[in-house]
Design an enzyme around this catalytic site. Sequence first.
Site, PDB file in Angstrom:
ATOM      1  N   ASN A  17      15.586 -12.339 -15.091  1.00 16.44           N
ATOM      2  CA  ASN A  17      15.670 -13.379 -16.122  1.00 16.44           C
ATOM      3  C   ASN A  17      14.470 -14.302 -15.947  1.00 16.44           C
ATOM      4  OD1 ASN A  17      16.315 -15.412 -17.877  1.00 16.44           O
ATOM      5  ND2 ASN A  17      17.979 -16.259 -16.625  1.00 16.44           N
ATOM      6  N   LYS A  19      13.516 -16.657 -17.899  1.00 10.91           N
ATOM      7  CA  LYS A  19      13.741 -18.003 -18.459  1.00 10.91           C
ATOM      8  C   LYS A  19      12.550 -18.393 -19.344  1.00 10.91           C
ATOM      9  CE  LYS A  19      16.321 -18.956 -14.304  1.00 10.91           C
ATOM     10  NZ  LYS A  19      17.087 -19.926 -13.573  1.00 10.91           N
ATOM     11  N   HIS A 103      24.629 -17.932 -19.902  1.00 15.10           N
ATOM     12  CA  HIS A 103      23.926 -18.416 -18.711  1.00 15.10           C
ATOM     13  C   HIS A 103      24.248 -19.893 -18.508  1.00 15.10           C
ATOM     14  CE1 HIS A 103      20.734 -19.513 -15.959  1.00 15.10           C
ATOM     15  NE2 HIS A 103      20.630 -18.223 -15.674  1.00 15.10           N
ATOM     16  N   GLU A 105      22.506 -22.326 -17.706  1.00 13.97           N
ATOM     17  CA  GLU A 105      21.555 -23.277 -18.316  1.00 13.97           C
ATOM     18  C   GLU A 105      21.853 -23.462 -19.797  1.00 13.97           C
ATOM     19  OE1 GLU A 105      18.018 -21.349 -16.858  1.00 13.97           O
ATOM     20  OE2 GLU A 105      18.602 -21.916 -14.823  1.00 13.97           O
ATOM     21  N   GLU A 172      27.324 -16.053 -11.332  1.00 18.91           N
ATOM     22  CA  GLU A 172      26.211 -16.900 -10.911  1.00 18.91           C
ATOM     23  C   GLU A 172      26.736 -18.291 -10.582  1.00 18.91           C
ATOM     24  OE1 GLU A 172      22.236 -15.298 -12.478  1.00 18.91           O
ATOM     25  OE2 GLU A 172      23.027 -16.633 -13.994  1.00 18.91           O
ATOM     26  N   GLY A 178      18.421 -21.248  -8.762  1.00 24.08           N
ATOM     27  CA  GLY A 178      17.145 -21.956  -8.647  1.00 24.08           C
ATOM     28  C   GLY A 178      17.112 -22.991  -7.529  1.00 24.08           C
ATOM     29  N   SER A 217      19.502 -17.422  -6.590  1.00 23.85           N
ATOM     30  CA  SER A 217      18.546 -17.386  -5.483  1.00 23.85           C
ATOM     31  C   SER A 217      18.521 -16.048  -4.742  1.00 23.85           C
ATOM     32  CB  SER A 217      18.800 -18.550  -4.516  1.00 23.85           C
ATOM     33  OG  SER A 217      18.615 -19.788  -5.196  1.00 23.85           O
TER      34      SER A 217
HETATM   35  C1  PEP Z   1      19.196 -16.977 -13.042  1.00 23.00           C
HETATM   36  O1  PEP Z   1      18.523 -17.707 -13.746  1.00 23.00           O
HETATM   37  O2  PEP Z   1      19.990 -16.219 -13.579  1.00 23.00           O
HETATM   38  C2  PEP Z   1      19.021 -17.061 -11.600  1.00 23.00           C
HETATM   39  C3  PEP Z   1      19.887 -16.451 -10.853  1.00 23.00           C
HETATM   40  O3  PEP Z   1      17.945 -17.794 -11.114  1.00 23.00           O
HETATM   41  P1  PEP Z   1      17.410 -17.838  -9.580  1.00 23.00           P
HETATM   42  O4  PEP Z   1      17.360 -16.410  -9.098  1.00 23.00           O
HETATM   43  O5  PEP Z   1      16.083 -18.467  -9.675  1.00 23.00           O
HETATM   44  O6  PEP Z   1      18.408 -18.639  -8.801  1.00 23.00           O
END
Ligand code: PEP
Length: 258
Positions: A17, A19, A103, A105, A172, A178, A217
């Site tokens: 992803n 973003k 997601h 976000e 998630e 992040g 992460s």
């Molecule tokens: C994501 O945006 O779905 C995500 C898991 O980001 P990150 O790996 O940067 O934590």
Amino acid sequence: MIFNNNSIMRRPCIAANWKMNKTVPEAMDFIYEFLPSVADVKDADIVVAPPFTALFAAAERLVGTNVMLSAQNLYYEEKGAFTGEISAPMLVDVGCDFVIIGHSERRQYFGDTDVIVNKKVKAALNNGLRVIFCMGETLKEREAGQTYEVLQRQLLEGLREVEARKVIVAYEPVWAIGTGKTATPEQAQEAHQYIRSKLRESGRDEADSVRILYGGSVTPENVDSLMACPDVDGALVGGASLKPGSFERIVKFTRGHQ
Ligand code: PEP
């Protein structure tokens, strides 16, 4: 292939992803470098989700390869006076195989409620897209002991009247996205097992074959231990998917201990 305790085969899926990152030339540079490095990977689905602006160019290059294309969002109406939005038929038109929906976000900054998420999932499936359905608790919810309540609500509301076999679920935890703070393999396994049990309880006979990805992460350093969990069937990767070498290593997580 991953075999869980019940010997159900679930093909791993590793999704990037990106973003709101990468211009079209940057996305294409990534793709040109990445494709040959994973051309020999036959035992996992590989997905990249560039921003909308790079989808068309990416789609043209990905035809006939082992890397599939995803969008990061859609709007549930098919067309009309919805300035700035992109519909499911438009994503199909541009060459997407998948779309990420729900997601954190989107939920946090753009008001995507469970009801909206559910409408988006249905719009995607009705148009032949495959869905990566994201869910997960915030730190506040975890600390208040509400993790399972939140997961249950997001799952049952977000997938209301949806055949679970048509979606890939991504767990998630918001506190891990992040932040560099990954869920431990034990925390991930516990949540994944819970999600699968809820799918089963809600009458989804296909619960054992639904793939559940972990996101938050994920890095080349921790992917192996996460993928060793019996109910972790892949990863949704943000930051560590932005560099071809790093994402390649994640795609090539160590097989064999599933
Ligand atoms: C994501 O945006 O779905 C995500 C898991 O980001 P990150 O790996 O940067 O934590």
